[in-house]
Design an enzyme around this catalytic site. Structure first.
Site, PDB file in Angstrom:
ATOM      1  N   GLU A 291      -7.587  16.453 -12.303  1.00 50.51           N
ATOM      2  CA  GLU A 291      -6.230  15.934 -12.409  1.00 50.51           C
ATOM      3  C   GLU A 291      -5.903  15.471 -13.839  1.00 50.51           C
ATOM      4  OE1 GLU A 291      -6.084  13.087  -9.139  1.00 50.51           O
ATOM      5  OE2 GLU A 291      -5.641  14.723  -7.750  1.00 50.51           O
ATOM      6  N   ASP A 370      -8.647  15.243   0.442  1.00 50.00           N
ATOM      7  CA  ASP A 370      -8.303  13.971  -0.193  1.00 50.00           C
ATOM      8  C   ASP A 370      -7.913  12.897   0.819  1.00 50.00           C
ATOM      9  OD1 ASP A 370      -7.808  12.133  -2.114  1.00 50.00           O
ATOM     10  OD2 ASP A 370      -5.974  13.041  -2.871  1.00 50.00           O
ATOM     11  N   GLU A 398      -4.068   5.020   1.420  1.00 50.41           N
ATOM     12  CA  GLU A 398      -3.126   5.899   0.727  1.00 50.41           C
ATOM     13  C   GLU A 398      -2.420   6.870   1.675  1.00 50.41           C
ATOM     14  OE1 GLU A 398      -4.837   8.147  -2.477  1.00 50.41           O
ATOM     15  OE2 GLU A 398      -3.003   9.292  -2.819  1.00 50.41           O
TER      16      GLU A 398
HETATM   17  C1  BDP Z   1      -5.967  10.864  -4.933  1.00 49.95           C
HETATM   18  C2  BDP Z   1      -4.943   9.927  -5.447  1.00 49.95           C
HETATM   19  C3  BDP Z   1      -4.955   9.806  -6.934  1.00 49.95           C
HETATM   20  C4  BDP Z   1      -6.343   9.591  -7.430  1.00 49.95           C
HETATM   21  C5  BDP Z   1      -7.223  10.709  -6.971  1.00 49.95           C
HETATM   22  C6  BDP Z   1      -8.696  10.509  -7.299  1.00 49.95           C
HETATM   23  O1  BDP Z   1      -3.681  10.357  -4.995  1.00 49.95           O
HETATM   24  O2  BDP Z   1      -4.107   8.750  -7.260  1.00 49.95           O
HETATM   25  O3  BDP Z   1      -6.396   9.475  -8.801  1.00 49.95           O
HETATM   26  O4  BDP Z   1      -7.178  10.799  -5.586  1.00 49.95           O
HETATM   27  O5  BDP Z   1      -9.446  10.210  -6.380  1.00 49.95           O
HETATM   28  O6  BDP Z   1      -6.230  10.450  -3.629  1.00 49.95           O
HETATM   29  O7  BDP Z   1      -9.095  10.668  -8.429  1.00 49.95           O
END
Ligand code: BDP
Length: 684
Positions: A291, A370, A398
């Site tokens: 990301e 996720d 989340e």
């Molecule tokens: C996702 C989230 C994000 C996190 C990412 C992570 O939406 O904000 O940075 O995982 O785990 O669940 O790095």
């Protein structure tokens, strides 16, 4: 006040007989040994006794024989005086303890003996919990060792005091781009965490931006050290998330290539600097090539190269690298559906098994996507035989209601831990992989994204406190059941009214399935509003770059991850899980759409068609939330106003959310499929 105390209520015990019984044990306390942790243990004990029994015990700083509570480590106490054999402690691990009631000169005495001083602290917490639970102290004998080695929380806190995926206010660690000097809240957090056995914490977000990169510089390290001091006194090690590009961003180098000699040297010096401030620093948590975060891929290196340069630097000091496996392409072209995000972690890391240094631990999210409400277990567990690995859960809700909706997550975590991977034949459950026993791992454990902030009640939704409590207790001992943990938490948080216990217990235990009922069906996941992830948006992620699809069209829905016609993801599991997921006939209903694309008229094992299942569960989910509201309303007067109102208000938000989900999901699928609801309910 009550909501702030969470599960450490320590209410005065009014039952006179019980009180008498407890008091006879608690008049005089002997503590053998000196350490900051023993100091906390004694402080906690005195505080608990004062609060519950109105007692100020006499304290002996030695093994005074007249004391009725004797605490210390097994090496320092004269075990034979109590009829104990030191052999007994061979069976207990470093953080374990013995609690035992013995008769000494006709006097009943309580022994709290740790393998180490940490064990003594945990024994004290256990004793206080027994008092809170109104258990008898006569004839106690507990020999306890935590089952998991690293029991960690990850704060996703940013230095501007915002919390990524935080649903309960601002950070308790930061204030206007500085580390806070207000330590009270952090100390209270440390108390809460140690009382449920947490022994490690990373204090900044895995996404390390510009300013956070500097946390490992002189500008911040003295303040980080103060926080580490607070946690140390409660047996908790402090970690930091780092930016893989630090050598460039704060080191002035032109590269962060892990094989570059200057880079290696830079990290070595950096480690020395950090350990100069914090001699027992835990190490680094790293999100790399994920990301938009930098990582070894930029230099044509792999993740073993990336992790090892850090591990090498930390090794002389005893530090470890927690390297995250949440690595996937977040810029996929949705029209090119040949790559499957679910496959990514395994595809990246399985080939590297055995190439990581022994102070690296790979941190793997419980599912391959996720933290969705329902996912299969990540196939990386069990697939890595020669690499340390640990589980990553998310206590922060989340994707499970953001602490507006009730969702007690212990049953989800339990299902994950009990899942049999068959990595070494039957009996290769996840819990045996993360506790290190299956492959004899040097480092192992469980971590989770924390759910707290500076809200008065820490977690936004008061009942979300149960997730933090349950997480700690469960990873200490995964054999505890969801029912036991729910009941225990209710008693220590709200007291012992049996109607109240039954009502809240039912609410907690039903809540995960209720949430699942009104959100994305049958394991397909997502369908949430992009970015903030609360509330429904069926196609919110369908035509975007994140690799998250449901493939609904007029004929059917689901992601084909089979070996024959799909992405082949099912093939990442060991047999017989591989075959079970791969075949439509044997794939469990709740994960059907994660593995298969089926027509709406496909009949589930439950006997219903997929479309009817969607309609039914969504109507049911809303009705169930109404049931939660009804249950909670019956507790009025049995709970203090503040906590009662907090939950009532949240339940109203949940109802609104559930209705929105129901209406959008049902309407969407009605319009796509053109198939009417068998019961003819209102679908627009
Ligand atoms: C996702 C989230 C994000 C996190 C990412 C992570 O939406 O904000 O940075 O995982 O785990 O669940 O790095």
């Amino acid at each position: 006040e009550k909501s702030y105390a969470c599960w450490l209520q320590y209410d005065r015990i009014n039952d006179r007989n019980l009180c008498e019984d407890y008091r006879k044990f608690c008049q005089e306390v002997a503590v053998k040994g000196e350490s900051v942790i023993l100091h906390s243990a004694l402080k906690e004990l005195k505080n608990g006794l004062r609060s519950m029994l109105d007692i100020e015990p006499i304290i002996y700083k030695d093994e005074a024989m007249e004391a009725s509570i004797i605490m210390g480590t097994y090496e320092q106490l004269h075990l034979q005086e109590y009829g104990l054999d030191s052999q007994l402690f061979q069976k207990i691990n470093e953080e374990g303890y013995l609690i035992k009631t013995i008769k000494k000169k006709e006097k009943e005495t309580l022994l709290l003996i740790g393998k180490s001083d940490k064990g003594v602290l945990y024994a004290v917490h256990h004793l206080l919990r027994l008092l809170q639970l109104r258990e008898s102290l006569n004839q106690l004998e507990f020999i306890e060792s935590p089952k998991n080695q690293i029991r960690m929380l990850n704060q996703w806190d940013n230095i501007d005091a915002s919390v990524e995926r935080g649903y309960s206010g601002q950070s308790i660690f930061y204030d206007h781009n500085k580390i806070t000097q207000n330590h009270k809240r952090i100390r209270d957090y440390a108390r809460l965490l140690s009382s449920v056995g947490i022994n490690a914490i990373s204090i900044n977000n895995v996404n390390v931006w510009k300013v956070e990169t500097k946390l490992i510089t002189h500008e911040f390290l003295a303040d980080v050290a103060k926080i580490a001091d607070i946690f140390r006194a409660y047996g908790i090690k402090t970690f930091l998330s780092i930016n893989f590009a630090s050598p460039i961003e704060i080191g002035g180098l032109s590269t962060a290539d892990p094989l570059d000699n200057e880079v290696k040297k830079w990290w070595k010096n950096k480690a020395g600097e950090i350990f100069g401030y914090i001699p027992d620093f835990g190490g680094f948590v790293v999100k790399a090539d994920s990301e938009h975060r930098p990582g070894p891929f930029s230099y044509g290196r792999d993740h073993a190269d990336g992790a090892n340069v850090l591990a090498q630097a930390l090794k002389p000091f005893g530090g470890i690298v927690i390297w995250r496996c949440f690595v996937y392409n977040c810029l996929q072209d949705w029209r090119d559906r040949s790559t499957d995000r679910a496959r990514a972690a395994y595809d990246h890391f399985k080939p590297l098994d055995g190439q990581f240094l022994d102070n690296v631990i790979l941190q793997v999210k419980n599912g391959p996507m996720d933290f969705q409400v329902r996912e299969p277990v990540s196939p990386l567990f069990g697939a890595l035989e020669k690499t340390n690995q640990m589980m990553e859960f998310q206590v922060a809700q989340e994707y499970t209601g953001q602490q507006k909706d009730l969702c007690f997550l212990v049953p989800l975590w339990k299902e994950v831990l009990e899942f049999d991977t068959y990595a070494h034949g039957q009996g290769s459950a996840i819990k045996k992989i993360v506790d290190g026993s299956l492959y004899n791992a040097k480092f192992s454990g469980i971590c989770a994204v924390s759910n707290i902030g500076d809200d008065a009640n820490w977690t936004g939704h008061t009942l979300a406190q149960a997730n933090l409590y349950g997480y700690g207790r469960l990873i200490w001992n995964p054999e505890l059941t969801s029912e036991e943990l729910a009941e225990e938490w209710i008693r220590v948080t709200f007291g012992h009214d049996s109607f109240l216990i039954e009502q809240i217990k039912q609410m907690l235990l039903d809540s995960w399935s209720i949430y699942e009922n009104y959100t994305a069906p049958l394991g397909v996941g997502w369908m949430v509003n992009p970015h903030h992830h609360y509330g429904p948006s069926i196609d919110g992620y369908e035509y975007s770059v994140w690799g998250t699809y449901h493939f609904a069209d007029r004929d059917g829905i689901g992601v084909d991850r089979t070996l024959e016609t799909g992405t082949g993801y099912a093939g990442q599991y060991f047999s017989p899980n591989k075959e079970m997921y791969n075949a439509l006939e044997s794939c469990p209903d709740e994960l059907l759409l994660f593995f298969h694309h089926v027509p709406y008229t496909h009949r589930l094992k439950s006997g219903k068609t997929v479309i009817q299942h969607i309609y039914d569960t969504h109507f049911k989910g809303v009705a169930q939330v109404e049931g939660l509201i009804e249950k909670w309303s019956q507790l009025q007067g049995k709970i203090d106003e503040e906590r009662f109102t907090n939950v009532s208000n949240r339940l109203q938000l949940q109802l609104k959310n559930a209705k929105e989900w129901r209406d959008q999901v049902n309407t969407y699928f009605y319009r796509k499929s053109g198939i009417a609801d068998e019961e003819n309910r209102a679908i627009y």
